[in-house]
Scaffold this active site. Structure first.
Site, PDB file in Angstrom:
ATOM      1  N   MET A  40       0.886  -1.536   0.178  1.00 36.32           N
ATOM      2  CA  MET A  40      -0.051   0.009  -0.211  1.00 36.32           C
ATOM      3  C   MET A  40       0.806   1.286   0.009  1.00 36.32           C
ATOM      4  O   MET A  40       1.676   1.306  -1.064  1.00 36.32           O
ATOM      5  CB  MET A  40      -0.679   0.035   1.164  1.00 36.32           C
ATOM      6  CG  MET A  40      -2.190  -1.510   0.855  1.00 36.32           C
ATOM      7  SD  MET A  40      -3.542  -1.426   2.280  1.00 36.32           S
ATOM      8  CE  MET A  40      -4.728  -0.473   0.576  1.00 36.32           C
ATOM      9  N   SER A  41       0.706   2.271   0.484  1.00 43.20           N
ATOM     10  CA  SER A  41       1.098   3.141   1.120  1.00 43.20           C
ATOM     11  C   SER A  41       3.107   3.253   1.091  1.00 43.20           C
ATOM     12  O   SER A  41       3.546   4.616   0.611  1.00 43.20           O
ATOM     13  CB  SER A  41       0.473   4.316   1.669  1.00 43.20           C
ATOM     14  OG  SER A  41      -0.580   4.654   1.046  1.00 43.20           O
ATOM     15  N   VAL A  42       3.204   1.865   1.250  1.00 48.95           N
ATOM     16  CA  VAL A  42       4.592   1.968   1.726  1.00 48.95           C
ATOM     17  C   VAL A  42       5.318   2.132   0.020  1.00 48.95           C
ATOM     18  O   VAL A  42       6.409   3.021  -0.478  1.00 48.95           O
ATOM     19  CB  VAL A  42       5.548   0.952   1.878  1.00 48.95           C
ATOM     20  CG1 VAL A  42       6.468   0.354   2.314  1.00 48.95           C
ATOM     21  CG2 VAL A  42       4.864   1.021   3.814  1.00 48.95           C
ATOM     22  N   LYS A  49       5.150   4.290  -2.001  1.00 49.23           N
ATOM     23  CA  LYS A  49       5.278   5.936  -2.259  1.00 49.23           C
ATOM     24  C   LYS A  49       6.576   6.145  -1.726  1.00 49.23           C
ATOM     25  O   LYS A  49       7.346   7.253  -2.436  1.00 49.23           O
ATOM     26  CB  LYS A  49       3.937   6.819  -1.123  1.00 49.23           C
ATOM     27  CG  LYS A  49       2.453   6.645  -1.623  1.00 49.23           C
ATOM     28  CD  LYS A  49       1.941   7.352  -0.626  1.00 49.23           C
ATOM     29  CE  LYS A  49       0.405   7.825  -0.667  1.00 49.23           C
ATOM     30  NZ  LYS A  49      -0.396   6.261  -0.612  1.00 49.23           N
TER      31      LYS A  49
END
Lengths: 421, 421
Positions: free
Chosen positions: A138-140, A142
């Site tokens: 998921m946002s890791v 980014k």
């Protein structure tokens, strides 16, 4: 132990981790699985708790993906030097006394690995996750995109001071029409976009449907690619005013990177990081209907390779016997952002933090920094303790507040335990 | 060279291979690609020529897939000992004099690798395929399923004499209600199912839509899984009468294998073959809406790993310093089937051949046998010449007749050249 009973009185009641484990639920067993055990993409809840405890380790089985090749070389060694960290005690932000092992259960951990001075002092897997299986970051994701941007800057391929439209002319009439690349990298963009997963009308769901990351139903008439969705984004507020965490910024940055490098995000991650750190398994990205990888949340990696990346960051970019990532790129990240701007983001549990190149900088006395995903996925680098903690999880609450009050004190307590003589 | 001009007068006019190459067509270049260069799953032609020259090396980017893990060990060595085979001459079945290099171009080869005595004497890639990239094996998949069935028999987990319904009670009222496992393994099933890709009403397309392998459109109301499609199959003719090549038999066998081993096909292939032969890359299967892997045509592998498997077969199952595949399983395959039954299949270009455990047995003087996919994918094992040829291709004609008249004489000519002192 029933975790919901063990909650502090003020905490919301949460499902019992054991009763909602993949084993207890019996997802996707049998040929075919019975209807009540089936997880299919068409079900908009396929990525929600408790199904996420299975889905996050099986993302590619539900939709199209692009491979991130590990390269031709052997994996870099991960030497085990086990330590019993389960008993490391800490106090949660709510004032509860807990130990590391309890934290792992209470925060629905799928896997956790602790490196100390580069050696594996702790590694555990729960439920659907195994050492060789990629899990949804998921946002890791980014932070990988931000790191690739910092690398592109270090290589002279990307100008952070340039307007976004230098790379993406088609964003002229959007919120990004008067923004710079640096503002995108640090998420100080004024754009109308809600990240609130608790609000079914939040734009984050429009984004997910456009990118094919969740079922859009037979009558869907919205944008059918990430790029087409990004082109609809309009301004709200001003740029550079303060930190405002919005996933679309990572998608815009991923698009900029593809144009600046003339390479897709999966190819870029493979060439610039995966092949260089001695990754053990290929990683992969979720892709939309035209094959564009999601830079906002689509990466899947093994826990061990996530650890290798964290360790490369801790070592100033050195990994696998070489300068795998330019030192200048790592330095640009670890110098951090402006805490005053971060404070405007409204993260009550993260006082004094900052945000830079899509990394979260704690500014604590250990100089720790993080990559963070909303179901508890994390890379926690603690330079002073020479420690990296990576964790994959599938917390019921799609917000870091569900994890932070337990995980952040626990990570710091482990760091202090490892520092102790 | 313009290949269509080089055709024999009797051959159908075929597209120029160079003009229809991935490089010439420019598929999927740019961020985003322009509309005329885009390949999307929703386009039912995404898997047809000339798009297949790109698609067959990018299958996972268009739909859900399941990984076949290569295991924790290092890849087995593939030692190069190059020989110039381009000039090996042969006569096509149409009487044309050609050489090996010309055959490769004329049959739209994506990659080819020749092993002699276990060493790589020839390895070339064209277009979208690269050494580390998996390519769609199509019906070569069936030979893996047949091999896994032979392995399951050797391990005592599968009884070839048992009725299909012993493993799949839900097939009682179908064509398979009175069939044995052995009849499925050797494709002597009397079932109404047309494999004719030139007929848009052929059941092969109903099968592909049910399995999510091709777009079904918004108003689709047919079966939504492989299993549900298989349960609709009705009898036509008698079992055991003769060889009748029908992909659904491989799907039924894959289902039987999952039940008999209580393992999914990707897990089974990983455990029983991929981890044992020293595969260099993970392979993967296309899966349907409930995650069932296609045993009829869904496997994707690198060319090198396909060669490793062929070499293991040639060596009686020995590979990577061990008995990777039970010798009894390999022997059951190579003993071949009944040529009289095969003759009823109507393959004019394959006189005297037979079919056993989903492998094609040439019964030529070299004892060669093959795995075959309809766009020219192949494993060709020649025991006498101690040779294995593996080839991935994307021929415009979805039928082996498009390849056989050139490839079969070419493979045999290379075998004879390697046998020459």
């Amino acid at each position: 132990m029933n975790a919901s009973q063990a909650q502090t009185p003020s905490a919301p009641a949460l499902p019992d981790p054991a009763a909602t484990s993949v084993g207890a639920m019996g997802w996707m067993q049998g040929f075919p699985p019975s209807a009540d055990k089936l997880i299919v993409f068409e079900n908009p809840m396929s990525g929600a708790f408790p199904r996420n405890r299975w889905t996050f380790s099986h993302v590619r089985e539900l939709g199209p993906t692009a491979n991130v090749w590990r390269g031709p070389g052997a994996a870099s060694a991960l030497v085990a030097a086990p330590r019993d960290l389960d008993g490391v005690v800490f106090q949660s932000m709510g004032g509860e006394a807990l130990n590391f092992g309890q934290m792992l259960t209470r925060t629905y951990t799928d896997g956790v690995l602790v490196l100390h001075k580069g050696r594996v002092v702790y590694e555990k897997y729960f439920g659907a996750l195994t050492p060789e299986r990629p899990h949804l970051a998921m946002s890791v994701t980014k932070s990988f995109v931000g790191t690739l941007a910092a690398i592109s800057v270090a290589e002279g391929k990307l100008d952070p001071a340039a307007p976004v439209t230098q790379y993406l002319p088609e964003m002229k009439d959007t919120a990004y029409g008067d923004a710079t690349v640096r503002q995108v990298m640090d998420m100080t963009i004024g754009v109308k976009y809600s990240e609130n997963y608790a609000d079914p009308k939040a734009e984050v769901f429009d984004y997910a449907r456009a990118g094919g990351m969740m079922a859009s139903g037979p009558n869907y008439a919205g944008p059918r690619t990430f790029y087409d969705f990004l082109k609809t984004l309009q301004k709200e507020g001003e740029h550079d005013d303060g930190f405002a965490y919005k996933t679309v910024n990572a998608e815009v940055l991923a698009w900029i990177l593809a144009r600046a490098n003339n390479q897709s995000l999966p190819e870029l991650l493979s060439e610039k990081i995966w092949r260089r750190i001695g990754a053990e398994q290929d990683a992969y990205f979720m892709v939309d209907r035209i094959g564009t990888a999601s830079g906002g949340g689509g990466l899947n990696t093994t826990l061990r390779d996530l650890a290798r990346f964290g360790e490369a960051m801790r070592n100033g970019g050195r990994a696998n016997g070489q300068q795998a990532i330019p030192a200048a790129a790592v330095a640009d990240i670890t110098r951090g952002g402006d805490p005053a701007k971060f404070a405007k983001g409204g993260y009550a549990l993260l006082p004094g933090w900052s945000y830079r190149d899509m990394w979260w900088i704690t500014n604590n006395e250990h100089g720790a920094y993080m990559a963070r995903g909303i179901h508890g996925q994390s890379i926690y680098v603690d330079p002073k303790a020479e420690m990296v903690i990576v964790r994959y999880a599938a917390h019921p609450i799609a917000a870091n507040s569900g994890n932070d009050s337990l995980t952040l004190p626990a990570f710091h307590a482990v760091a202090k335990a490892l520092l102790a003589p």
